[in-house]
Motif scaffolding. Sequence first.
Motif, short mmCIF file in Angstrom:
data_model
loop_
_atom_site.label_atom_id
_atom_site.label_comp_id
_atom_site.label_asym_id
_atom_site.label_seq_id
_atom_site.Cartn_x
_atom_site.Cartn_y
_atom_site.Cartn_z
N LYS A 116 -10.80 -3.05 -0.32
CA LYS A 116 -11.85 -1.78 -0.64
C LYS A 116 -11.49 -0.71 0.26
O LYS A 116 -11.58 0.21 -0.27
CB LYS A 116 -13.44 -2.47 -0.12
CG LYS A 116 -13.94 -3.45 -1.37
CD LYS A 116 -15.39 -3.78 -0.86
CE LYS A 116 -16.20 -2.73 -1.01
NZ LYS A 116 -17.61 -3.13 -1.01
N GLU A 117 -11.20 -1.00 1.48
CA GLU A 117 -10.75 0.18 2.12
C GLU A 117 -9.35 0.99 1.75
O GLU A 117 -9.44 1.94 1.59
CB GLU A 117 -10.37 -0.54 3.61
CG GLU A 117 -11.65 -0.66 4.34
CD GLU A 117 -11.06 -1.33 5.91
OE1 GLU A 117 -9.93 -1.52 6.30
OE2 GLU A 117 -12.21 -1.81 6.57
N ILE A 118 -8.59 0.03 1.14
CA ILE A 118 -7.32 0.55 0.67
C ILE A 118 -7.67 1.36 -0.68
O ILE A 118 -6.97 2.55 -1.00
CB ILE A 118 -6.31 -0.41 0.34
CG1 ILE A 118 -5.51 -1.03 1.60
CG2 ILE A 118 -5.28 0.12 -0.70
CD1 ILE A 118 -4.73 -2.28 1.17
N GLN A 119 -8.54 0.74 -1.58
CA GLN A 119 -8.90 1.37 -2.80
C GLN A 119 -9.42 2.82 -2.47
O GLN A 119 -9.47 3.76 -3.02
CB GLN A 119 -10.03 0.59 -3.24
CG GLN A 119 -10.61 1.01 -4.84
CD GLN A 119 -11.82 0.11 -5.29
OE1 GLN A 119 -12.78 0.18 -4.57
NE2 GLN A 119 -11.55 -0.30 -6.39
N ALA A 120 -10.43 2.94 -1.33
CA ALA A 120 -11.06 4.27 -0.87
C ALA A 120 -10.02 5.18 -0.68
O ALA A 120 -10.05 6.46 -0.86
CB ALA A 120 -11.92 3.91 0.33
N ILE A 121 -8.72 4.89 0.01
CA ILE A 121 -7.70 5.96 0.42
C ILE A 121 -6.98 6.06 -0.79
O ILE A 121 -6.88 7.36 -1.23
CB ILE A 121 -6.68 5.30 1.25
CG1 ILE A 121 -7.38 4.82 2.54
CG2 ILE A 121 -5.42 6.19 1.41
CD1 ILE A 121 -6.38 4.11 3.58
N ILE A 122 -6.69 5.48 -1.72
CA ILE A 122 -6.28 5.70 -3.14
C ILE A 122 -7.00 6.55 -3.79
O ILE A 122 -6.54 7.59 -4.54
CB ILE A 122 -5.77 4.33 -3.94
CG1 ILE A 122 -4.78 3.63 -3.16
CG2 ILE A 122 -5.36 4.78 -5.26
CD1 ILE A 122 -3.45 4.11 -3.11
N ARG A 123 -8.25 6.43 -4.02
CA ARG A 123 -9.35 7.43 -4.66
C ARG A 123 -9.13 8.66 -4.31
O ARG A 123 -9.21 9.62 -4.81
CB ARG A 123 -10.50 6.82 -4.55
CG ARG A 123 -11.04 5.56 -5.57
CD ARG A 123 -12.36 5.31 -5.27
NE ARG A 123 -12.64 3.90 -5.75
CZ ARG A 123 -13.02 3.86 -7.15
NH1 ARG A 123 -13.31 4.89 -7.98
NH2 ARG A 123 -13.27 2.59 -7.63
N PHE A 180 0.87 -1.03 -0.01
CA PHE A 180 0.10 -0.09 0.00
C PHE A 180 0.96 1.26 -0.05
O PHE A 180 0.57 2.28 -0.76
CB PHE A 180 -0.89 0.09 1.20
CG PHE A 180 -1.38 1.32 1.55
CD1 PHE A 180 -2.52 2.05 0.77
CD2 PHE A 180 -1.15 2.08 2.52
CE1 PHE A 180 -3.12 3.05 0.87
CE2 PHE A 180 -1.61 3.48 2.74
CZ PHE A 180 -2.35 3.87 2.06
N PHE A 181 1.78 1.14 0.86
CA PHE A 181 2.84 2.45 0.82
C PHE A 181 3.41 2.72 -0.36
O PHE A 181 3.77 3.82 -0.88
CB PHE A 181 3.77 2.24 2.01
CG PHE A 181 3.33 2.70 3.40
CD1 PHE A 181 2.27 3.59 3.63
CD2 PHE A 181 3.79 1.75 4.47
CE1 PHE A 181 1.78 3.71 5.02
CE2 PHE A 181 3.15 1.99 5.84
CZ PHE A 181 2.19 3.16 5.91
N GLY A 182 4.02 1.71 -1.15
CA GLY A 182 4.60 1.76 -2.24
C GLY A 182 3.57 2.44 -3.31
O GLY A 182 4.00 3.45 -3.98
N TYR A 183 2.44 1.97 -3.63
CA TYR A 183 1.44 2.27 -4.50
C TYR A 183 1.11 3.93 -4.12
O TYR A 183 0.87 4.72 -4.99
CB TYR A 183 0.19 1.51 -4.56
CG TYR A 183 0.53 0.42 -5.64
CD1 TYR A 183 0.71 0.55 -6.93
CD2 TYR A 183 0.59 -0.98 -5.08
CE1 TYR A 183 1.25 -0.40 -7.72
CE2 TYR A 183 1.09 -2.07 -5.92
CZ TYR A 183 1.26 -1.75 -7.23
OH TYR A 183 1.61 -2.81 -7.99
N SER A 184 0.74 4.06 -2.92
CA SER A 184 0.19 5.44 -2.49
C SER A 184 1.35 6.52 -2.53
O SER A 184 1.01 7.62 -2.98
CB SER A 184 -0.22 5.37 -0.88
OG SER A 184 0.93 5.18 -0.09
#
Length: 198
Positions: free
Chosen positions: A122-129, A22-26
Amino acid sequence: MQAQATKNSITLKGSTDIVTEFFGYSINSILYQRGIYPPEGFSRVNKYGLTMLVTTDPGLQEYLKHVLSQLSEWLMNGSVQKLVLVITDVASKEVLERWVFDIVHEGAGSSSGPKPEKEIMKEIQAIIRQITASVTFLPLLENACTFDLLVYTAADLCVPQLWEESDPKYITQSQEVRLRSFTTSIHKVDAMVAFKVQ
């Protein structure tokens, strides 16, 4: 029923891998969205049901690989409390944005039982959005900017030689926007961005 519960359980290693990824993608997403690197230096990949942009710059790839590898090790032993991406004006050295990811170690799993990986995604997707949508409310970065990654660790942690201590790089006259959070039942990540108010 027991086999299903075991299949859905996330181990410490599995949680660490999810949080590190997650940190890499964010980080990539923030660097792209905020224009820290030119858009042609990113390529599209599919992750979390979204089209993500990741750097193709070999130097930046190597730097992020090194940081994320160390971060993963610290996540495994519970030594990291926070990751902060700081955006600074190159000329004035003024801190313009602080993207803060607080990390809470919830232990071996929450009392509510194992959390399905699909729900975590789904929670990670919401942060990335939210990171992607941040360009709608964050001030335009008019000058060339650079970034730093700060990792807050336990005070008694032995820090590798390539790492150095830093001041927290706070912003004077800032405004904060809380972003969503996600939890693996082992690690919880709360996100926030603070930015300079003109």
